[in-house]
Write an enzyme that holds these catalytic residues in place. Structure first.
Site, PDB file in Angstrom:
ATOM      1  N   TYR A  31     -24.011   3.214  -1.415  1.00 55.87           N
ATOM      2  CA  TYR A  31     -24.941   3.706  -2.189  1.00 55.87           C
ATOM      3  C   TYR A  31     -25.542   2.415  -3.063  1.00 55.87           C
ATOM      4  O   TYR A  31     -26.447   2.085  -3.118  1.00 55.87           O
ATOM      5  CB  TYR A  31     -24.448   5.025  -3.130  1.00 55.87           C
ATOM      6  CG  TYR A  31     -25.476   5.294  -4.134  1.00 55.87           C
ATOM      7  CD1 TYR A  31     -26.708   5.683  -3.776  1.00 55.87           C
ATOM      8  CD2 TYR A  31     -25.387   4.848  -5.359  1.00 55.87           C
ATOM      9  CE1 TYR A  31     -27.541   5.819  -4.907  1.00 55.87           C
ATOM     10  CE2 TYR A  31     -26.404   5.177  -6.424  1.00 55.87           C
ATOM     11  CZ  TYR A  31     -27.499   5.495  -6.217  1.00 55.87           C
ATOM     12  OH  TYR A  31     -28.398   5.753  -7.070  1.00 55.87           O
ATOM     13  N   LYS A  58       1.011  -1.065  -0.003  1.00 53.70           N
ATOM     14  CA  LYS A  58      -0.033  -0.003   0.059  1.00 53.70           C
ATOM     15  C   LYS A  58       0.803   1.329  -0.021  1.00 53.70           C
ATOM     16  O   LYS A  58       1.990   1.322   0.322  1.00 53.70           O
ATOM     17  CB  LYS A  58      -0.825   0.001   1.367  1.00 53.70           C
ATOM     18  CG  LYS A  58      -1.932   0.865   1.282  1.00 53.70           C
ATOM     19  CD  LYS A  58      -3.336   0.075   0.872  1.00 53.70           C
ATOM     20  CE  LYS A  58      -4.464   0.599   0.960  1.00 53.70           C
ATOM     21  NZ  LYS A  58      -5.751  -0.076   0.607  1.00 53.70           N
ATOM     22  N   VAL A  66     -19.502   3.249  -1.864  1.00 52.04           N
ATOM     23  CA  VAL A  66     -19.762   1.653  -1.945  1.00 52.04           C
ATOM     24  C   VAL A  66     -20.967   1.774  -1.273  1.00 52.04           C
ATOM     25  O   VAL A  66     -21.964   0.778  -1.908  1.00 52.04           O
ATOM     26  CB  VAL A  66     -18.740   1.202  -0.780  1.00 52.04           C
ATOM     27  CG1 VAL A  66     -19.251  -0.548  -0.754  1.00 52.04           C
ATOM     28  CG2 VAL A  66     -17.331   1.335  -1.461  1.00 52.04           C
TER      29      VAL A  66
HETATM   30  N1  LIG Z   1     -14.238   1.877  -2.583  1.00 55.81           N
HETATM   31  C1  LIG Z   1     -13.913   0.930  -2.498  1.00 55.81           C
HETATM   32  O1  LIG Z   1     -13.899   0.135  -3.632  1.00 55.81           O
HETATM   33  C2  LIG Z   1     -13.454   0.185  -1.192  1.00 55.81           C
HETATM   34  C3  LIG Z   1     -13.793   0.763   0.010  1.00 55.81           C
HETATM   35  N2  LIG Z   1     -13.481   0.107   1.154  1.00 55.81           N
HETATM   36  C4  LIG Z   1     -13.833   0.717   2.427  1.00 55.81           C
HETATM   37  O2  LIG Z   1     -15.293   1.050   2.486  1.00 55.81           O
HETATM   38  C5  LIG Z   1     -15.565   2.208   3.143  1.00 55.81           C
HETATM   39  C6  LIG Z   1     -16.402   3.138   2.320  1.00 55.81           C
HETATM   40  O3  LIG Z   1     -15.545   3.508   1.119  1.00 55.81           O
HETATM   41  P1  LIG Z   1     -16.210   4.464   0.071  1.00 55.81           P
HETATM   42  O4  LIG Z   1     -17.641   4.119  -0.101  1.00 55.81           O
HETATM   43  O5  LIG Z   1     -15.349   4.377  -0.943  1.00 55.81           O
HETATM   44  O6  LIG Z   1     -15.756   5.782   0.832  1.00 55.81           O
HETATM   45  P2  LIG Z   1     -16.784   7.133   0.886  1.00 55.81           P
HETATM   46  O7  LIG Z   1     -15.973   8.178   1.510  1.00 55.81           O
HETATM   47  O8  LIG Z   1     -17.366   7.294  -0.752  1.00 55.81           O
HETATM   48  O9  LIG Z   1     -17.936   7.017   1.973  1.00 55.81           O
HETATM   49  C7  LIG Z   1     -17.854   6.856   3.156  1.00 55.81           C
HETATM   50  C8  LIG Z   1     -19.095   7.617   3.774  1.00 55.81           C
HETATM   51  O10 LIG Z   1     -19.035   7.678   5.146  1.00 55.81           O
HETATM   52  C9  LIG Z   1     -19.533   8.925   5.421  1.00 55.81           C
HETATM   53  N3  LIG Z   1     -19.018   9.055   6.963  1.00 55.81           N
HETATM   54  C10 LIG Z   1     -17.734   9.650   7.469  1.00 55.81           C
HETATM   55  N4  LIG Z   1     -17.779   9.390   8.907  1.00 55.81           N
HETATM   56  C11 LIG Z   1     -18.917   9.073   9.385  1.00 55.81           C
HETATM   57  C12 LIG Z   1     -19.690   8.744  10.509  1.00 55.81           C
HETATM   58  N5  LIG Z   1     -19.016   9.185  11.651  1.00 55.81           N
HETATM   59  N6  LIG Z   1     -20.901   8.720  10.506  1.00 55.81           N
HETATM   60  C13 LIG Z   1     -21.736   8.070   9.508  1.00 55.81           C
HETATM   61  N7  LIG Z   1     -20.821   8.273   8.346  1.00 55.81           N
HETATM   62  C14 LIG Z   1     -19.853   8.724   8.298  1.00 55.81           C
HETATM   63  C15 LIG Z   1     -19.051   9.874   4.700  1.00 55.81           C
HETATM   64  O11 LIG Z   1     -19.714  11.175   4.755  1.00 55.81           O
HETATM   65  C16 LIG Z   1     -19.056   9.285   3.495  1.00 55.81           C
HETATM   66  O12 LIG Z   1     -20.447   9.513   2.746  1.00 55.81           O
HETATM   67  C17 LIG Z   1     -14.083   2.740   3.787  1.00 55.81           C
HETATM   68  O13 LIG Z   1     -13.696   2.318   4.986  1.00 55.81           O
HETATM   69  C18 LIG Z   1     -13.116   2.063   2.643  1.00 55.81           C
HETATM   70  O14 LIG Z   1     -11.663   1.859   3.137  1.00 55.81           O
HETATM   71  C19 LIG Z   1     -12.613  -0.911   1.290  1.00 55.81           C
HETATM   72  C20 LIG Z   1     -12.437  -1.629  -0.025  1.00 55.81           C
HETATM   73  C21 LIG Z   1     -12.684  -1.254  -1.288  1.00 55.81           C
HETATM   74  O1  LIG Z   2      -9.976  -1.612  -4.404  1.00 56.76           O
HETATM   75  C1  LIG Z   2      -8.772  -0.869  -4.892  1.00 56.76           C
HETATM   76  O2  LIG Z   2      -8.854  -0.086  -5.668  1.00 56.76           O
HETATM   77  C2  LIG Z   2      -7.419  -1.392  -4.422  1.00 56.76           C
HETATM   78  C3  LIG Z   2      -7.329  -2.447  -3.439  1.00 56.76           C
HETATM   79  C4  LIG Z   2      -7.295  -1.745  -1.926  1.00 56.76           C
HETATM   80  O3  LIG Z   2      -6.348  -0.766  -1.668  1.00 56.76           O
HETATM   81  C5  LIG Z   2      -8.315  -2.069  -1.173  1.00 56.76           C
HETATM   82  O4  LIG Z   2      -8.962  -2.869  -1.424  1.00 56.76           O
HETATM   83  O5  LIG Z   2      -8.032  -1.638   0.013  1.00 56.76           O
END
Ligand SMILES: NC(=O)C1=CN([C@@H]2O[C@H](COP(=O)(O)OP(=O)(O)OC[C@H]3O[C@@H](n4cnc5c(N)ncnc54)[C@H](O)[C@@H]3O)[C@@H](O)[C@H]2O)C=CC1
Ligand SMILES: O=C(O)CCC(=O)C(=O)O
Length: 364
Positions: free
Chosen positions: A186, A80, A184
Site C-alpha cells: 500500500y 528468527k 508494505v
Molecule cells: N512488513 C515488513 O516490513 C516486511 C515484509 N516483508 C515481506 O513482504 C511481503 C508483504 O508483507 P506485508 O505487506 O507486511 O504483508 P501483508 O500480509 O500486509 O500483505 C500481503 C498481501 O498479500 C495478499 N496476498 C496473499 N496471497 C495472495 C495471492 N495469492 N495473490 C495476491 N495477493 C495475495 C494478502 O491478502 C495481503 O493483502 C511478505 O512476503 C513479507 O514477508 C519483508 C520484509 C519486511
Molecule cells: O522488519 C522487521 O520487523 C524485522 C526484520 C525481519 O525479520 C525481516 O526483515 O524479515
C-alpha cells in the site's frame, strides 16, 4: 530432520526450543550466525502443519536474516523465531511474556521484532520482560510498524533496478504490476503513484484492492493474471516462490523488484531470469528497510537517521548489479557474495585480534 547434521552443514550456532504449557507457547528461536553482532530477526506466528515444518521455516528464515543484515551493512547477525499457533485465535499476553523471558535468557544473543502474524502490540508485551526486542510502540520512543519503511526501501531499490534496466531511474510512466497490496505494498503504491507510475494490482483481499484503485487510480486484475500483464516492472509483494517454472514464461516485465521474502522458488529460477536478461533486485537486499529501521532502535531511535539509511537501499541494490557484472554471475548470487564477503572480512579481523592476543599470552 537430522537437526545437528543440518546445523553443521549450514553453520548454525544455536537453536532454542521454548514451551510454556499454561499459555500454550511453542516457539523455536534459530540463531544462525553472530559474527557481525547479535542475531536480529522477527518472530513469525503461523499455523504450521507439523513441528518439522516450523523448524525448517525457522532455520531457513534465520539464515536469510544473516544475509539480509550483512548485505544491509548492519553490525548484526541473523536469527528468527517461529511461534506455532494461529495468530487470530491462539495469542494471549502470557504467551508473549513467557517468550520474552526466553529471549531475556539469551542475554542479547538474539533480538526480536515483528514478522508475519505478530504486531507492535505483541512486541510491547515482550518488552515487559526483556529489552532485547525492537519494533515496539512509538510511545516507548521506538519505531513502531516497519512496513511503511520497508516500502520506502523497496521504492528506492526499484529505482536502482530501473536505472540498471533502462538507464534512467525515473519511474514516471512505467507500468508496474504489484502482487499483493497489503501493509508494505500500500505504501509502495503511494510512492509509485506520486512519481507518475501506472499501477496494475492484485490481491485476494478485495478491500485492499479497492483502496489502491480508489486512491491511486490502479487497474485491478485477478490474482492469476498478474504474471502475464503487459508491464515494465513486476513487484511481488505477497508470497514467496512466485518466480517459478509456471510464472517465468508468462512474465513480460524487464525488472523484478518487490518486497516478498524468498521470491525465487529455487536458485535455478534466478539463473533462468538472469539468462533472459531480466533485472532482478534480490529480495533480501531490496526489502531490508524494515530491519534497518528496527535496528536503529538499538542506538535510540532517530527517524531521520533511519530513513537516510534506508534511502541507501538504492546504492546497495546498485552494488549488487556491479558485482553481478564484475563476476559475470546472476544478481541473487552477487547478493550472497556481497554478504559473505562482509562476514568473511569480519572473521579475518577478529582472528587477527585473537592471534595477537594469543601471541601476547604465550610471551607471558
Ligand atoms: N512488513 C515488513 O516490513 C516486511 C515484509 N516483508 C515481506 O513482504 C511481503 C508483504 O508483507 P506485508 O505487506 O507486511 O504483508 P501483508 O500480509 O500486509 O500483505 C500481503 C498481501 O498479500 C495478499 N496476498 C496473499 N496471497 C495472495 C495471492 N495469492 N495473490 C495476491 N495477493 C495475495 C494478502 O491478502 C495481503 O493483502 C511478505 O512476503 C513479507 O514477508 C519483508 C520484509 C519486511
Ligand atoms: O522488519 C522487521 O520487523 C524485522 C526484520 C525481519 O525479520 C525481516 O526483515 O524479515
Amino acid at each position: 530432520m537430522e537437526l545437528f547434521k543440518y546445523m553443521k552443514e549450514y553453520d548454525f550456532e544455536q537453536v532454542v526450543f521454548c514451551q510454556d504449557e499454561k499459555s500454550g507457547l511453542k516457539a523455536i528461536i534459530a540463531i544462525h550466525d553472530t559474527t557481525l553482532g547479535p542475531a536480529l530477526g522477527g518472530t513469525r506466528m503461523w499455523t504450521y502443519d507439523s513441528e518439522e515444518e516450523a523448524l525448517e521455516d525457522a532455520l531457513r528464515l534465520a539464515k536469510g536474516m544473516t544475509y539480509k543484515n550483512a548485505a544491509a551493512g548492519l553490525n548484526l547477525g541473523g536469527g528468527k523465531t517461529v511461534i506455532i499457533g494461529d495468530p487470530k485465535k491462539d495469542k494471549n499476553e502470557e504467551m508473549f511474556r513467557a517468550f520474552g523471558r526466553y529471549i531475556q535468557g539469551l542475554n542479547g544473543r538474539y533480538i526480536t521484532a515483528e514478522d508475519v502474524g505478530t504486531t507492535v502490540q505483541d512486541m510491547d508485551t515482550i518488552h515487559e520482560e526483556t529489552d532485547f526486542v525492537t519494533g515496539i510502540s512509538p510511545a516507548f520512543g521506538s519505531s513502531g510498524n516497519p512496513s511503511p519503511v520497508t516500502a520506502y526501501g523497496v521504492y528506492r531499490g526499484m529505482k536502482a533496478a530501473a536505472m540498471e534496466a533502462y538507464g534512467s531511474d525515473s519511474l514516471e510512466g512505467k507500468v508496474i504490476a504489484v502482487q499483493g497490496v497489503g501493509n508494505v505494498a500500500y505504501s509502495l503504491c503511494k510512492y509509485l503513484h506520486e512519481e507518475g507510475a501506472q499501477l496494475i494490482v492484485t490481491d485476494i483481499n478485495k478491500e485492499a484492492v479497492n483502496r489502491v484503485v480508489e486512491e491511486f487510480g490502479a487497474k485491478a486484475v485477478e490474482p492469476d493474471d498478474i504474471y502475464s500483464v503487459d508491464c515494465d516492472i513486476y513487484a511481488p509483494c505477497a508470497l514467496g516462490a512466485t518466480i517459478n517454472d509456471e510464472t517465468i514464461p508468462q512474465l513480460k516485465a524487464k525488472v523484478i523488484a518487490g518486497s516478498a521474502n524468498n521470491q525465487l522458488k529455487e536458485n535455478r529460477h534466478g539463473d533462468q531470469i538472469h539468462e533472459m536478461g531480466i533485472v532482478y533486485a534480490p529480495d533480501y537486499v531490496i526489502n531490508a528497510g524494515g530491519v534497518i529501521n528496527v535496528a536503529d532502535e538499538l542506538n535510540g531511535y532517530n527517524e531521520e537517521r533511519a530513513m537516510k539509511r534506508v534511502e541507501g537501499v538504492y546504492d546497495t541494490v546498485a552494488r549488487v548489479f556491479e558485482i553481478s557484472h564484475r563476476d559475470n554471475i546472476p544478481s541473487y548470487v552477487a547478493a550472497d557474495r556481497m554478504a559473505e564477503e562482509r562476514i568473511e572480512q569480519r572473521l579475518q579481523t577478529k582472528s587477527t585480534f585473537l592471534q595477537n592476543e594469543h601471541h601476547i599470552l604465550s610471551r607471558r
